[in-house]
Scaffold this active site. Structure first.
Site, PDB file in Angstrom:
ATOM      1  N   LYS A 297       0.800  -1.224   0.000  1.00  0.00           N
ATOM      2  CA  LYS A 297       0.000   0.000   0.000  1.00  0.00           C
ATOM      3  C   LYS A 297       0.835   1.277   0.000  1.00  0.00           C
ATOM      4  O   LYS A 297       0.406   2.303  -0.532  1.00  0.00           O
ATOM      5  CB  LYS A 297      -0.950  -0.002   1.202  1.00  0.00           C
ATOM      6  CG  LYS A 297      -1.987  -1.117   1.140  1.00  0.00           C
ATOM      7  CD  LYS A 297      -2.893  -1.104   2.361  1.00  0.00           C
ATOM      8  CE  LYS A 297      -3.874  -2.264   2.325  1.00  0.00           C
ATOM      9  NZ  LYS A 297      -4.805  -2.248   3.485  1.00  0.00           N
TER      10      LYS A 297
ATOM     11  N   GLY B 194       0.343   0.284  15.227  1.00  0.00           N
ATOM     12  CA  GLY B 194       0.795   0.092  13.857  1.00  0.00           C
ATOM     13  C   GLY B 194       1.166   1.392  13.175  1.00  0.00           C
ATOM     14  O   GLY B 194       0.695   2.465  13.564  1.00  0.00           O
TER      15      GLY B 194
ATOM     16  N   ASP C 108      -9.773   1.905   2.129  1.00  0.00           N
ATOM     17  CA  ASP C 108      -9.663   1.525   3.534  1.00  0.00           C
ATOM     18  C   ASP C 108     -10.150   2.676   4.416  1.00  0.00           C
ATOM     19  O   ASP C 108     -10.827   2.461   5.427  1.00  0.00           O
ATOM     20  CB  ASP C 108      -8.207   1.214   3.905  1.00  0.00           C
ATOM     21  CG  ASP C 108      -7.726  -0.109   3.353  1.00  0.00           C
ATOM     22  OD1 ASP C 108      -8.565  -1.003   3.128  1.00  0.00           O
ATOM     23  OD2 ASP C 108      -6.511  -0.259   3.149  1.00  0.00           O
TER      24      ASP C 108
END
Length: 262
Positions: A70, A129, A106
């Site tokens: 990504k 993350g 997303d």
């Protein structure tokens, strides 16, 4: 329902290091249900740049991107949607007559699931993350007015641009004594396993929180989410996020809005 493939069939694909079947099932079901001359296939690659150039060369209509592509993929497209530009990552490529444009659906999935569950923006939130999915999560939180957030990430190099952009505090590790209203796992921790000991946050932190959110799609109920359910928490699953973002991808590829009934 049978599907006839001919020279006019439009191909859509996805690229991931570990391809799954979610996209294949989701998109092909809708193509057949709506009688659209499309077909979808998940793929893997060892050369992302060449794979994306193949989208142009073979006139592939659209491509979904999963880990670990990504962030890197943003360098190989011709145009980038404004939301994706702000996020700094793409998970969708649409081929418009040889011009490849990157999107981030997303972001839509995360934002919508927070809105549907009416999570108050004042909720103190921990995000684990600093990869492509974490970027979409952080942008959705920021746009919805969440300001009391802490970013937990071991990799300071990938975390630093996010720290500078959102001004959220950063910590390399989370500790059981910390108290948050919402915990968001934006890492692959728990993917492909039902091992109850594999958790992104300590059980004591889960017990103290009100909302438990996991971006992992498979298993549908991760150990993290199951712990949340056991403690009576409101759970927001990666499967729900994936369904929303796939719906957005479908519309970008086909120009057709998905009926709610489907």
């Amino acid at each position: 329902m049978s599907q006839n493939i001919d020279r006019n069939t439009q191909l859509c694909i996805s690229l991931a290091s570990r391809p799954g079947n979610f996209g294949n099932i989701f998109h092909n079901f809708l193509y057949q249900s709506l009688n659209l001359n499309f077909i979808y296939k998940s793929c893997s690659t060892q050369n992302l740049e060449q794979a994306i150039e193949g989208i142009r060369a073979l006139n592939i209509r659209g491509c979904g991107l999963s880990m670990p592509f990504k962030l890197e993929a943003i360098h190989f497209v011709d145009e980038i949607d404004s939301h994706a530009q702000s996020i700094g990552a793409i998970n969708t490529i649409v081929n418009e007559n040889g011009v490849l444009k990157g999107y981030n659906t997303d972001y839509v999935g995360v934002r919508e699931i927070l809105e549907v569950n009416q999570v108050p923006s004042a909720t103190k939130t921990a995000i684990l993350g600093s990869g492509g999915m974490a970027r979409a999560v952080l942008q959705a939180l920021w746009d919805l007015g969440f300001r009391d957030c802490v970013l937990f990430a071991r990799n300071k190099i990938t975390a630093m641009p996010l720290i500078e952009k959102y001004a959220y505090p950063w910590k390399s590790n989370c500790h059981p004594g910390e108290n948050f209203g919402m915990l968001i796992n934006a890492t692959p921790i728990g993917m492909g396993t039902v091992d109850s000991s594999v958790l992104p946050f300590e059980p004591t932190m889960i017990q103290q929180a009100k909302y438990i959110c996991d971006v992992v799609v498979q298993p549908e109920t991760t150990s993290f989410l199951q712990h949340g359910k056991n403690f009576g928490k409101i759970t927001l699953s990666g499967a729900q996020i994936a369904t929303i973002q796939a719906r957005e991808q479908f519309s970008l590829y086909t120009g057709v809005s998905v009926p709610i009934s489907l």
